[in-house]
Design a protein around this motif. Structure first.
Motif, short mmCIF file in Angstrom:
data_model
loop_
_atom_site.label_atom_id
_atom_site.label_comp_id
_atom_site.label_asym_id
_atom_site.label_seq_id
_atom_site.Cartn_x
_atom_site.Cartn_y
_atom_site.Cartn_z
N PRO A 77 -3.08 -3.36 0.53
CA PRO A 77 -2.97 -4.52 1.04
C PRO A 77 -4.02 -5.89 0.56
CG PRO A 77 -2.63 -2.93 2.80
CD PRO A 77 -3.29 -2.33 1.41
N ASN A 78 -5.08 -5.50 0.31
CA ASN A 78 -5.96 -6.53 -0.15
C ASN A 78 -5.66 -6.92 -1.71
OD1 ASN A 78 -7.01 -4.45 -1.43
ND2 ASN A 78 -9.25 -4.42 -0.75
N LYS A 79 -4.73 -6.26 -2.19
CA LYS A 79 -4.26 -6.59 -3.85
C LYS A 79 -5.22 -5.91 -4.64
CE LYS A 79 -0.89 -9.14 -2.85
NZ LYS A 79 -0.74 -8.83 -1.16
N ASP A 80 -5.94 -4.66 -4.44
CA ASP A 80 -6.62 -4.04 -5.19
C ASP A 80 -5.57 -2.92 -5.55
OD1 ASP A 80 -8.83 -5.30 -5.01
OD2 ASP A 80 -9.84 -3.72 -3.69
N PHE A 81 -5.74 -2.24 -6.98
CA PHE A 81 -4.95 -1.13 -7.37
C PHE A 81 -5.90 -0.23 -8.13
CE2 PHE A 81 -5.00 -3.30 -11.53
CZ PHE A 81 -4.80 -2.27 -12.41
N THR A 82 -5.27 1.13 -8.23
CA THR A 82 -5.84 1.99 -9.11
C THR A 82 -4.63 2.70 -9.57
OG1 THR A 82 -5.83 3.55 -7.15
CG2 THR A 82 -7.95 2.36 -7.80
N PHE A 83 -4.67 3.35 -10.88
CA PHE A 83 -3.82 3.73 -11.59
C PHE A 83 -4.20 4.90 -12.61
CE2 PHE A 83 -0.74 3.51 -15.60
CZ PHE A 83 0.30 3.27 -15.00
N LEU A 84 -3.34 6.10 -12.56
CA LEU A 84 -4.10 7.15 -13.31
C LEU A 84 -2.61 7.84 -13.77
CD1 LEU A 84 -6.43 8.94 -13.62
CD2 LEU A 84 -5.47 10.36 -12.01
N ILE A 85 -2.59 8.13 -15.21
CA ILE A 85 -1.62 8.80 -15.97
C ILE A 85 -2.52 9.93 -16.54
CG2 ILE A 85 0.10 9.24 -17.73
CD1 ILE A 85 1.12 6.31 -16.80
N GLY A 86 -2.10 11.10 -16.27
CA GLY A 86 -2.97 12.14 -16.82
C GLY A 86 -4.35 12.15 -16.14
N ASN A 87 -5.35 11.92 -17.21
CA ASN A 87 -6.77 11.47 -16.71
C ASN A 87 -7.29 10.16 -17.15
OD1 ASN A 87 -7.90 13.86 -14.98
ND2 ASN A 87 -6.92 15.07 -16.59
N HIS A 88 -6.65 9.32 -17.34
CA HIS A 88 -6.75 7.88 -17.74
C HIS A 88 -6.66 7.03 -16.81
CE1 HIS A 88 -6.36 4.65 -21.30
NE2 HIS A 88 -7.45 4.71 -20.50
N PHE A 89 -7.79 6.68 -16.31
CA PHE A 89 -8.10 5.70 -14.98
C PHE A 89 -7.98 4.34 -15.25
CE2 PHE A 89 -10.48 4.04 -11.38
CZ PHE A 89 -9.82 4.39 -10.46
N MET A 90 -7.24 3.48 -14.46
CA MET A 90 -7.29 2.03 -14.36
C MET A 90 -7.29 1.48 -13.23
SD MET A 90 -4.68 -0.66 -16.63
CE MET A 90 -3.06 0.17 -15.78
N HIS A 91 -8.02 0.44 -13.07
CA HIS A 91 -8.18 -0.19 -11.51
C HIS A 91 -8.29 -1.85 -12.02
CE1 HIS A 91 -12.48 -1.68 -11.50
NE2 HIS A 91 -12.45 -0.69 -12.66
N GLY A 92 -8.02 -2.50 -10.88
CA GLY A 92 -8.27 -4.06 -10.83
C GLY A 92 -7.30 -4.64 -9.42
N THR A 93 -6.97 -5.84 -9.74
CA THR A 93 -6.27 -6.40 -8.79
C THR A 93 -4.81 -6.43 -9.13
OG1 THR A 93 -6.90 -8.73 -9.48
CG2 THR A 93 -8.29 -7.52 -7.96
N TYR A 94 -4.01 -7.08 -8.22
CA TYR A 94 -2.44 -6.95 -8.54
C TYR A 94 -2.11 -8.31 -7.74
CZ TYR A 94 -0.71 -5.18 -4.19
OH TYR A 94 -0.41 -4.85 -2.90
N LYS A 95 -0.73 -8.54 -8.42
CA LYS A 95 -0.25 -9.74 -7.66
C LYS A 95 1.13 -9.50 -7.64
CE LYS A 95 -0.01 -12.97 -11.47
NZ LYS A 95 -0.35 -14.39 -12.31
N LEU A 96 2.18 -10.18 -6.60
CA LEU A 96 3.58 -9.90 -6.80
C LEU A 96 4.08 -11.50 -7.29
CD1 LEU A 96 4.19 -8.52 -3.24
CD2 LEU A 96 4.13 -7.23 -5.30
N VAL A 97 4.96 -11.33 -8.42
CA VAL A 97 5.45 -12.42 -9.02
C VAL A 97 6.56 -12.79 -8.23
CG1 VAL A 97 6.44 -13.60 -10.91
CG2 VAL A 97 4.59 -12.24 -11.24
N ASN A 98 7.43 -11.83 -7.82
CA ASN A 98 8.49 -12.06 -6.69
C ASN A 98 8.85 -10.49 -6.59
OD1 ASN A 98 10.32 -10.56 -8.84
ND2 ASN A 98 10.05 -12.44 -9.98
N LYS A 99 9.91 -10.32 -5.62
CA LYS A 99 9.95 -8.99 -5.09
C LYS A 99 10.40 -7.86 -6.07
CE LYS A 99 14.58 -10.36 -3.91
NZ LYS A 99 15.62 -11.09 -2.98
N ASN A 100 10.65 -8.43 -7.29
CA ASN A 100 10.92 -7.44 -8.45
C ASN A 100 9.97 -7.30 -9.48
OD1 ASN A 100 13.60 -7.27 -6.88
ND2 ASN A 100 14.66 -8.43 -8.66
#
Length: 293
Positions: A77-100
């Protein structure tokens, strides 16, 4: 007659669009959203399947590859994200441009817009250009870095002490930029072992039918009667790669080996996962007590 047909056509489009948008409003981004990444398609394969085997590219179509059991996109909810596919990690913040559309913002990879295309049975399908983000499970063909991802909402959220998707639990994934001191190696090692233990607890209490140890590369063999340490030559390369170089990795391995010699085995539990997690906690506790030389 022409006016009636036109009116009917416009009404049909309006109704269809309204239904589509309604389906995409089921995600409440004001709450934690933890998605399991259950399938990844490059654009060529997605288009081929769409023509020949459309069921294979539905939002709930799940890959049989191990990554589908432990890869994730976690949105806070604070707009932080983490992302992992396999063992490749990514992190940062996110924003909603619209509901899609969600835009992942990473200092390392820049902005990554992800369009939500479809929803079905608790799963959503997203599409984006992943550019510099590389994973062993994202096969790039002829420079095309567009991928479709299927996300499932069945990745159970446990309390924070077991939240393997949190940034705090993944600090060991950030590579060292130079050789580390023995104390730094020990800290990186403990952080890695605590992640492995939490990964086990997620599966112990999350109602999963099985666990994929590909998600927790380690120097251990997991067996019904305990946790066993591999010989150095058999330790997976990925675990060695957690450290700056192989020499630092060997130092970490020796720390674990020395701990195995003195750590007391916990009382046996006739459940391999519960017992292995208990053994691992005993190793961590002993390792934390030892002074670094």
């Amino acid at each position: 007659m022409y006016q009636k047909i036109t009116l009917f056509f416009l009404c049909f489009v309006f109704i269809a669009c309204s239904k589509w948008n309604t389906n995409l409003q089921t995600i409440d981004f004001s709450k934690d959203q933890d998605f399991r990444i259950i399938n990844v398609f490059n654009e060529q394969r997605f288009n081929e399947y769409s023509e020949r085997l459309p069921d294979k590219v539905l939002p709930n179509a799940e890959s049989t590859e191990p990554y589908a059991f432990y890869s994730y996109l976690s949105l806070k909810p604070n707009k932080d994200f983490t992302f992992l596919i396999g063992n490749h990690f990514m992190h940062g913040t996110y924003k909603l441009v619209n509901k899609n559309e969600i835009v992942l913002q990473s200092a390392l990879y820049g902005d990554l817009p992800l369009k939500i295309l479809k929803e079905e049975e608790g799963c959503i399908q997203i599409h984006g250009d992943f550019k510099g983000y590389k994973s062993d499970f994202m096969l790039e063909l002829e420079g095309n870095t567009n991928y479709y991802l299927n996300l499932s909402t069945d990745f159970e959220k446990l309390d924070k002490k077991n939240d393997i998707r949190s940034l705090a639990f993944n600090q060991w994934r950030f590579p060292a930029t130079q050789k580390e001191t023995n104390q730094q190696i020990k800290e990186r090692l403990i952080a890695n072992l605590k992640y492995i233990a939490a990964y086990m607890r997620v599966h112990m209490y999350g109602g999963y039918d099985l666990i994929h140890t590909d998600g927790i590369h380690s120097p251990f063999l997991y067996a019904r009667n305990g946790l066993f340490l591999y010989e150095w030559q058999r330790v997976p390369y990925f675990w060695k790669h957690v450290f700056y170089d192989e020499k630092d990795a060997e130092k970490a391995y020796k720390m674990v080996r020395n701990t195995f010699k003195v750590a007391e085995a916990p009382e046996f539990i006739d459940n391999w996962l519960f017992y292995n997690e208990s053994c691992l906690r005993a190793v961590i506790a002993e390792l934390e007590k030892q002074e670094v030389k």
